[in-house]
Design a protein around this motif. Sequence first.
Motif, PDB file in Angstrom:
ATOM      1  N   TYR A 329      38.810  42.236  32.950  1.00  7.43           N
ATOM      2  CA  TYR A 329      37.565  41.553  33.419  1.00  7.43           C
ATOM      3  C   TYR A 329      36.370  41.809  32.364  1.00  7.43           C
ATOM      4  O   TYR A 329      35.624  40.897  32.364  1.00  7.43           O
ATOM      5  CB  TYR A 329      37.326  42.179  34.682  1.00  7.43           C
ATOM      6  CG  TYR A 329      36.068  41.384  35.534  1.00  7.43           C
ATOM      7  CD1 TYR A 329      36.060  40.259  36.002  1.00  7.43           C
ATOM      8  CD2 TYR A 329      34.763  42.180  35.314  1.00  7.43           C
ATOM      9  CE1 TYR A 329      34.831  39.543  36.632  1.00  7.43           C
ATOM     10  CE2 TYR A 329      33.604  41.581  35.995  1.00  7.43           C
ATOM     11  CZ  TYR A 329      33.693  40.339  36.496  1.00  7.43           C
ATOM     12  OH  TYR A 329      32.467  39.757  37.058  1.00  7.43           O
ATOM     13  N   LYS A 330      36.117  43.077  32.185  1.00  6.69           N
ATOM     14  CA  LYS A 330      34.920  43.335  31.267  1.00  6.69           C
ATOM     15  C   LYS A 330      35.132  42.478  30.055  1.00  6.69           C
ATOM     16  O   LYS A 330      34.052  42.189  29.378  1.00  6.69           O
ATOM     17  CB  LYS A 330      34.852  44.831  31.089  1.00  6.69           C
ATOM     18  CG  LYS A 330      33.783  45.399  29.940  1.00  6.69           C
ATOM     19  CD  LYS A 330      33.591  46.880  30.169  1.00  6.69           C
ATOM     20  CE  LYS A 330      32.534  47.175  29.295  1.00  6.69           C
ATOM     21  NZ  LYS A 330      32.428  48.810  29.210  1.00  6.69           N
ATOM     22  N   GLU A 333      35.054  38.396  30.965  1.00 11.27           N
ATOM     23  CA  GLU A 333      34.101  37.622  31.937  1.00 11.27           C
ATOM     24  C   GLU A 333      32.852  37.113  31.097  1.00 11.27           C
ATOM     25  O   GLU A 333      32.292  36.010  31.461  1.00 11.27           O
ATOM     26  CB  GLU A 333      33.753  38.692  32.529  1.00 11.27           C
ATOM     27  CG  GLU A 333      32.605  38.245  33.676  1.00 11.27           C
ATOM     28  CD  GLU A 333      31.162  38.085  33.613  1.00 11.27           C
ATOM     29  OE1 GLU A 333      30.826  37.016  34.245  1.00 11.27           O
ATOM     30  OE2 GLU A 333      30.908  38.639  32.859  1.00 11.27           O
ATOM     31  N   ASP A 336      33.014  33.475  30.495  1.00 10.95           N
ATOM     32  CA  ASP A 336      33.010  32.593  31.420  1.00 10.95           C
ATOM     33  C   ASP A 336      31.801  32.210  31.721  1.00 10.95           C
ATOM     34  O   ASP A 336      31.008  32.785  32.707  1.00 10.95           O
ATOM     35  CB  ASP A 336      33.689  33.592  32.779  1.00 10.95           C
ATOM     36  CG  ASP A 336      33.899  32.475  33.888  1.00 10.95           C
ATOM     37  OD1 ASP A 336      33.520  31.297  33.905  1.00 10.95           O
ATOM     38  OD2 ASP A 336      34.116  33.084  35.096  1.00 10.95           O
ATOM     39  N   ASN A 339      30.710  31.076  35.318  1.00  7.73           N
ATOM     40  CA  ASN A 339      31.224  32.154  36.378  1.00  7.73           C
ATOM     41  C   ASN A 339      32.231  31.393  37.294  1.00  7.73           C
ATOM     42  O   ASN A 339      32.112  31.748  38.616  1.00  7.73           O
ATOM     43  CB  ASN A 339      29.894  32.505  37.182  1.00  7.73           C
ATOM     44  CG  ASN A 339      30.086  33.910  37.545  1.00  7.73           C
ATOM     45  OD1 ASN A 339      30.994  34.646  37.077  1.00  7.73           O
ATOM     46  ND2 ASN A 339      29.439  34.236  38.620  1.00  7.73           N
ATOM     47  N   VAL A 342      36.991  33.268  35.833  1.00  7.21           N
ATOM     48  CA  VAL A 342      37.592  34.489  35.960  1.00  7.21           C
ATOM     49  C   VAL A 342      36.846  35.150  37.121  1.00  7.21           C
ATOM     50  O   VAL A 342      35.748  35.356  37.426  1.00  7.21           O
ATOM     51  CB  VAL A 342      37.000  35.348  34.674  1.00  7.21           C
ATOM     52  CG1 VAL A 342      37.482  36.612  34.825  1.00  7.21           C
ATOM     53  CG2 VAL A 342      37.652  34.708  33.381  1.00  7.21           C
ATOM     54  N   SER A 343      37.792  35.714  37.872  1.00  6.77           N
ATOM     55  CA  SER A 343      37.462  36.469  39.092  1.00  6.77           C
ATOM     56  C   SER A 343      38.102  37.802  39.182  1.00  6.77           C
ATOM     57  O   SER A 343      39.042  37.859  38.543  1.00  6.77           O
ATOM     58  CB  SER A 343      37.626  35.799  40.340  1.00  6.77           C
ATOM     59  OG  SER A 343      38.988  35.473  40.460  1.00  6.77           O
ATOM     60  N   PRO A 397      33.271  34.898  42.366  1.00  4.98           N
ATOM     61  CA  PRO A 397      33.661  35.677  41.091  1.00  4.98           C
ATOM     62  C   PRO A 397      33.967  37.271  41.140  1.00  4.98           C
ATOM     63  O   PRO A 397      34.791  37.701  40.353  1.00  4.98           O
ATOM     64  CB  PRO A 397      32.000  35.580  40.413  1.00  4.98           C
ATOM     65  CG  PRO A 397      31.399  34.523  40.940  1.00  4.98           C
ATOM     66  CD  PRO A 397      31.877  34.562  42.631  1.00  4.98           C
ATOM     67  N   VAL A 398      33.380  37.840  42.188  1.00  2.00           N
ATOM     68  CA  VAL A 398      34.060  39.095  42.411  1.00  2.00           C
ATOM     69  C   VAL A 398      34.074  39.146  43.986  1.00  2.00           C
ATOM     70  O   VAL A 398      33.237  38.884  44.809  1.00  2.00           O
ATOM     71  CB  VAL A 398      33.215  40.286  42.019  1.00  2.00           C
ATOM     72  CG1 VAL A 398      33.696  41.577  42.362  1.00  2.00           C
ATOM     73  CG2 VAL A 398      32.745  40.190  40.414  1.00  2.00           C
ATOM     74  N   LYS A 413      28.779  39.251  40.392  1.00  2.00           N
ATOM     75  CA  LYS A 413      29.128  40.105  39.116  1.00  2.00           C
ATOM     76  C   LYS A 413      29.691  41.283  39.672  1.00  2.00           C
ATOM     77  O   LYS A 413      29.779  41.891  40.790  1.00  2.00           O
ATOM     78  CB  LYS A 413      27.967  40.107  38.361  1.00  2.00           C
ATOM     79  CG  LYS A 413      26.761  40.961  39.252  1.00  2.00           C
ATOM     80  CD  LYS A 413      25.689  41.165  38.237  1.00  2.00           C
ATOM     81  CE  LYS A 413      24.464  41.721  38.974  1.00  2.00           C
ATOM     82  NZ  LYS A 413      24.725  43.479  38.991  1.00  2.00           N
TER      83      LYS A 413
END
Length: 646
Positions: A329-330, A333, A336, A339, A342-343, A397-398, A413
């Motif tokens: 993810y880091k 992301e 993206d 936004n 990627v989740s 997203p998260v 985020k």
Amino acid sequence: MIFRTLTCAAALLALAATPVIARPKPAAPAANAPVTPMTPDIAPAYDKVRPDADFVRRVVMVPMRDGTKLYTVIVFKKGTKDGPILLSRTPYDAKSTMARTASQTIKEVLPAMYNEFVDDGYVIVTQDIRGIHNSEGTFIMNRPLAGPLNDTKIDESTDAYDTIDWLSKNIPESNGKVGIVGSSYLGFTSLMAEINPHPALKAAVPQSPMVDGWMGDDWFHNGAFRVSSFDYALEQSTGKAEAGAAIPGGAGDDYNRYLDAGSVGDYARKWGIDQVPFVRKLMENPAYTTFWSGQAVDKWMAEQPLKVPTMLVVGQWDQEDSYGAPAVYKAIEPKDTNNDMVSLVIGPWRHSGVNHYGYDLGALTFTGDTAQEFRVKYMKPFFDHYLKGAPDPKTPPVLTYATGVNHWDESPKWPMGTLTPLYIGDNATANFDKPAAAAHDDYISDPSKPVPFIPRPINMADPTQWKPWLVHDQRFVSDRPDVLSYTSAPLEKAVHVMGAPEVDLFAATSGTDSDWVVKIIDVYPNESPEDATQGSKPSMAGFELPMGIEIFRGRYVHGFDKPQALTPGKVEEYKFALPNIDHVFLPGHRMMIQVQSSLFPLYDRNPQTFVENIFNAKASDYKAATESVYRGADTASAVWLPIVKE
């Protein structure tokens, strides 16, 4: 005697020269021929899928670009038309995975994670990766991407491409669109499919993926070796994983088994597994050289354009692969830009718990089946959108599950919290205020009496011990003299943590090497309300619930690729992260930091004497050492918590 020997030899030669009259093989009986007492009793096969089954099952050998064929099982409900394809690529035997129960009902045949998909016309496909179980070719553990470490043109990304190409063109019941999903090793193969992806690959859900086996997934954590890696290496790389190879250590306490063997290298040599190729790779590469860094999937993903919508999933208490999903993810992301591609999902699960039943974990009970809730409300709509053209579900997203208060949080985020130090203080306290005076607390770390990671007797092959160990009540070690515990006062208001706590530990040792284990713990009030127990679950009164446990091998303090002896008595600063969490420490609870120097036999023992390769440490290298943890002033040890201001 010589004469008799020659005579016997001559007789044998004469016998060998005698023509052998071949007896004709009995003809196979006709299909409906009457049976007799001598009718052969071995049937060629039995098809467990009967005509009244509610599903279709096909087995095909899918060709790869180099001619290798991979064993592939295709299952879907009868009447399926224009069905999306949900693919998993596995080293764990596609044949048995896709035949969980001998049944004529598809939901009993397939794993529970597919229940919501088969009712909606999905085509479920599972494939043995090359070289293992029923696929052709050569198996290489986490086969590197074609490049510096792989001089062939074949890797898991090319095999995924070729598989998706064949599937999208050869299943008439499908719509030709493919999603890929899977956990652990299957999470790794899911990520690999996203590198130079086939155009038909429309979405991916890598779950607890194996990403960096040295930094924090499976084989090592910050340089400390996870000894059960040997069992896995032997099982997966012997006889195409069909032979059931296992270290024949017998029953008993793993704590004693590994302790009595000496070094972990001595253990490998004792059981004759030191020449197993992957065991050799582990033993010959203890540091983070290019052997490991060149295989880190997050680094590969960082170099790729973002083409496939990706939902990364991990369990908050993942006991095997807590590192991979947040690392990827880091890495991806930032690409993206809107936004929406990627989740990241963090659920209240153990390793691969997302695909099973998520009602509870160890002593913890949640509000319903959190795993099914996630699959129905979030994962399936994600796939439906990209594979079936369903409306955009606006995937957050998260998505994280706030343990302590038991609800899902949707966030823009990650991390969400602001890093705030919880300092260790005098009189075994933990405080948000930095101590003014410098001081230190000492303990003796003795490699002959390492701290167990769960109560003894230990059997790491027992799933009831292994799967929930990260939520085990830590009171079993809190009173040990080689464990330091620092506890806050009861909280006056809730503290909501969303992110990865970061350790900033100032410490010294009288030896020349040392391990440092740090835990952040939620200490429950020492009282038992009526609903504190449910059935066989223990009371939560006084429970010390670990919210993060991690280890750091001291020799790597100045660089993971540059192991160095520590200077006795010299204070070093150790910085490393604990696993990502979404947790609310409730009012009345306390926060605890624990520090120790072993976590055995989950991790191998540090001899506390610097040796070039710990796998080869001798008995004389294992020495007790005085460990000093510093607090206050310029050496203020703390765990920095990503706290959300409510």
